[in-house]
Design a protein around this motif. Sequence first.
Motif, mmCIF file in Angstrom:
data_model
loop_
_atom_site.group_PDB
_atom_site.id
_atom_site.type_symbol
_atom_site.label_atom_id
_atom_site.label_comp_id
_atom_site.label_asym_id
_atom_site.label_seq_id
_atom_site.Cartn_x
_atom_site.Cartn_y
_atom_site.Cartn_z
ATOM 1 N N GLU A 1 -7.426 -5.419 -1.881
ATOM 2 C CA GLU A 1 -6.179 -5.457 -1.103
ATOM 3 C C GLU A 1 -5.370 -6.726 -1.425
ATOM 4 O O GLU A 1 -4.974 -7.469 -0.519
ATOM 5 C CB GLU A 1 -6.496 -5.416 0.401
ATOM 6 C CG GLU A 1 -7.255 -4.195 0.859
ATOM 7 C CD GLU A 1 -6.346 -3.058 1.328
ATOM 8 O OE1 GLU A 1 -5.138 -3.130 1.045
ATOM 9 O OE2 GLU A 1 -6.849 -2.125 1.953
ATOM 10 N N THR B 1 -1.625 -6.778 0.362
ATOM 11 C CA THR B 1 -1.388 -6.260 1.709
ATOM 12 C C THR B 1 -0.542 -7.201 2.553
ATOM 13 O O THR B 1 0.315 -6.761 3.314
ATOM 14 C CB THR B 1 -2.732 -6.004 2.418
ATOM 15 O OG1 THR B 1 -3.433 -4.998 1.703
ATOM 16 C CG2 THR B 1 -2.526 -5.543 3.847
ATOM 17 N N GLN C 1 5.142 -8.348 -3.556
ATOM 18 C CA GLN C 1 4.125 -7.354 -3.881
ATOM 19 C C GLN C 1 4.414 -6.711 -5.240
ATOM 20 O O GLN C 1 3.515 -6.562 -6.076
ATOM 21 C CB GLN C 1 4.097 -6.284 -2.794
ATOM 22 C CG GLN C 1 3.116 -5.157 -3.063
ATOM 23 C CD GLN C 1 3.030 -4.184 -1.903
ATOM 24 O OE1 GLN C 1 2.073 -4.184 -1.144
ATOM 25 N NE2 GLN C 1 4.039 -3.335 -1.746
ATOM 26 N N THR D 1 -7.296 -0.557 -2.075
ATOM 27 C CA THR D 1 -6.038 -0.551 -1.329
ATOM 28 C C THR D 1 -6.044 0.582 -0.304
ATOM 29 O O THR D 1 -6.847 1.510 -0.391
ATOM 30 C CB THR D 1 -4.828 -0.395 -2.277
ATOM 31 O OG1 THR D 1 -3.617 -0.475 -1.520
ATOM 32 C CG2 THR D 1 -4.859 0.951 -2.995
ATOM 33 N N HIS D 2 -5.144 0.485 0.676
ATOM 34 C CA HIS D 2 -4.908 1.626 1.581
ATOM 35 C C HIS D 2 -3.499 2.163 1.403
ATOM 36 O O HIS D 2 -3.073 3.048 2.145
ATOM 37 C CB HIS D 2 -5.134 1.209 3.043
ATOM 38 C CG HIS D 2 -4.128 0.223 3.567
ATOM 39 N ND1 HIS D 2 -4.372 -1.131 3.589
ATOM 40 C CD2 HIS D 2 -2.888 0.377 4.073
ATOM 41 C CE1 HIS D 2 -3.310 -1.748 4.087
ATOM 42 N NE2 HIS D 2 -2.397 -0.848 4.391
ATOM 43 N N ASP D 3 -2.776 1.655 0.401
ATOM 44 C CA ASP D 3 -1.362 1.951 0.217
ATOM 45 C C ASP D 3 -1.165 2.892 -0.973
ATOM 46 O O ASP D 3 -1.378 2.514 -2.129
ATOM 47 C CB ASP D 3 -0.615 0.631 -0.019
ATOM 48 C CG ASP D 3 0.897 0.799 -0.014
ATOM 49 O OD1 ASP D 3 1.373 1.905 -0.345
ATOM 50 O OD2 ASP D 3 1.602 -0.176 0.304
ATOM 51 N N VAL E 1 2.065 8.985 4.960
ATOM 52 C CA VAL E 1 2.744 7.877 4.281
ATOM 53 C C VAL E 1 4.222 7.891 4.636
ATOM 54 O O VAL E 1 4.901 8.892 4.415
ATOM 55 C CB VAL E 1 2.569 7.976 2.751
ATOM 56 C CG1 VAL E 1 3.408 6.913 2.047
ATOM 57 C CG2 VAL E 1 1.109 7.841 2.373
ATOM 58 N N SER F 1 2.227 -3.353 10.586
ATOM 59 C CA SER F 1 1.888 -3.864 9.256
ATOM 60 C C SER F 1 0.389 -4.057 9.068
ATOM 61 O O SER F 1 -0.103 -4.036 7.944
ATOM 62 C CB SER F 1 2.613 -5.184 8.992
ATOM 63 O OG SER F 1 2.178 -6.188 9.888
ATOM 64 N N ASP G 1 -3.710 1.014 9.312
ATOM 65 C CA ASP G 1 -3.839 2.021 8.267
ATOM 66 C C ASP G 1 -2.693 3.010 8.349
ATOM 67 O O ASP G 1 -2.054 3.176 9.390
ATOM 68 C CB ASP G 1 -5.157 2.805 8.436
ATOM 69 C CG ASP G 1 -6.347 1.948 8.127
ATOM 70 O OD1 ASP G 1 -6.301 1.200 7.148
ATOM 71 O OD2 ASP G 1 -7.329 2.032 8.876
ATOM 72 N N VAL G 2 -2.485 3.729 7.250
ATOM 73 C CA VAL G 2 -1.307 4.587 7.156
ATOM 74 C C VAL G 2 -1.303 5.690 8.216
ATOM 75 O O VAL G 2 -0.262 5.980 8.816
ATOM 76 C CB VAL G 2 -1.179 5.157 5.731
ATOM 77 C CG1 VAL G 2 -2.355 6.035 5.368
ATOM 78 C CG2 VAL G 2 0.104 5.940 5.578
ATOM 79 N N GLN H 1 -0.744 4.023 11.551
ATOM 80 C CA GLN H 1 0.640 3.575 11.518
ATOM 81 C C GLN H 1 1.581 4.716 11.910
ATOM 82 O O GLN H 1 2.494 4.530 12.721
ATOM 83 C CB GLN H 1 0.953 3.076 10.106
ATOM 84 C CG GLN H 1 2.304 2.477 9.902
ATOM 85 C CD GLN H 1 2.492 2.053 8.454
ATOM 86 O OE1 GLN H 1 3.085 2.773 7.656
ATOM 87 N NE2 GLN H 1 1.989 0.897 8.094
ATOM 88 N N ASP I 1 8.888 -3.580 5.535
ATOM 89 C CA ASP I 1 8.602 -2.312 4.871
ATOM 90 C C ASP I 1 9.785 -1.351 5.062
ATOM 91 O O ASP I 1 9.999 -0.806 6.145
ATOM 92 C CB ASP I 1 7.317 -1.712 5.457
ATOM 93 C CG ASP I 1 6.798 -0.529 4.648
ATOM 94 O OD1 ASP I 1 7.624 0.180 4.043
ATOM 95 O OD2 ASP I 1 5.572 -0.319 4.638
#
Length: 547
Positions: free
Chosen positions: A181, A184, A191, A213-215, A259, A452, A455-456, A459, A483
Amino acid sequence: MVEPILSIEQLTLALPAGADRTFAVEDVSLALHAREILCVVGESGSGKSLCASAAMGLLPHAIRPVAGAIRFEGRDLLRLAPAEWRTLRGRRIAMIFQEPMTALNPVIRIGDQIMEAFEAHEQLTPPERQERVRALLEEVGLRDLERIIRSYPHQMSGGQRQRVMIAMALALEPSVLVADEPTTALDVTTQAQILRLIRDIQQRRGMAVLFITHDFGVVADIADRVAVMEKGRVVEQGSVEDVLRRPNDPYTRRLLAAVPGGVPPERTQIKDEPIACATIGLAKTYRASGWFGARTEVAAVRDVSFEIRRGETLGLVGESGSGKSTIGRLVMRLTDADAGVVRIGELDFSKAHGPRLRAARKHIQMVFQDPFASLNPRRRVGRIIADGPIAHGVPPAQAFTRAEELLALVGLDPAAARRFPHEFSGGQRQRIGIARALALDPEVLVADEPVSALDVSVQAQVLALLETLKEKLRLAVLFITHDLNVAAQVCDRIAVMRLGEIVEIRPTADLLNRPEHPYTQALLAAVPGRQRKATDRPKPIPSSKEV
């Protein structure tokens, strides 16, 4: 068939007794080939970071490997003695950690920290080490090298610290780089720069990269292949094209559906509702004394004006240091402005003092970025939510009843009032933070990076909750975020900040589809996973002369 440079074979890691499941990682197999970037993606608790830690020999003591192997250059890494790890770690396999501020030693200068790698492995002479440190810092895109070498970690920005971490990981020219990560905590343009840097160095040096990553935006930008993990198991893996565009597993499809991004929803602009919050000419300059009496000044906010109507969400976006969080603090009166006016309804909030200020605070409340740090760990949730109303004269019994009603409103069991913050997940704690903010029936809600740290999928739930509450309670929301994908989903209008000023403020769909200011265009170009040609690169952020 080409042998992988690093292979995880049916790895199973046991959790200590009393955990929510038996295994942190169960029967996981991954193969990383030379000159390849493999992204491992999943939510918190999926086991992805533990796979990275196992590959580096850095597992927590409470977590034990009970089956499987991790093979590198013919050796099973799970069976290496500490002395063997010392010769391997850094020299053949290196790691970039998620939070450079905690990974770097705060009391050792940057140059000395990088040099330690050569000293530990008895490589190069002292003059050669100094020259190599300069070359590494230059390779990762840092300038003003002499100042950086003499600096301590706290004297650099987040992006600079992450570049230093990359330089340290590259120092001994490893074959495998593990990145956990690494972007993050960074804003979107920094980034994009770090992702591009990792990809460029990986191709130039021919390294293999295991990227955690989680993105999914990051995955789309940097990965050659991707593996998706859920609750300790790999549920899907394949090429980026296959996994992102043609996912097979329901869990992958749910993650991708959560997402934020895509086409922003069309919103009817709110014009007939009363103005709930307005700022006029807001300004704030921070002053500090340095060595030998030298004084420095930073104009954090300069002549900022905007208004938010009841039932409307205004997004405030920009890079770290743009002044957006300072505006949140000024609007909340957590910091006093040097100039300008903050109005809450008809009240000049910026001139309220003493009992008048305390009485006015119930009209504007805040949801903080870190839901764990902002909740008192020694108080039960019901008391945390009830404290505000009690301080404003509401009888305790009535305040506690209201606390249970608010927990139900944000989607939690009212019985949660009797538990402590550490007994909840991150998403649940953020719901508690929202319930606390609503306890005084405010007209204005300031949400400072409220998703932020999530997790997606969590989120998406919190964003949907905020949207529902805004419409139901007719709240005016100031939504602070770096974001743009998140802002696109929840904001009616977006104000873009740069160097303390609003450079563009327009309805969300207009701004995202037809950005006018060069800085807004650069921010949008830097969003990970945004549709663009493979040869495109994020535009450089315009200098002050260009704007």
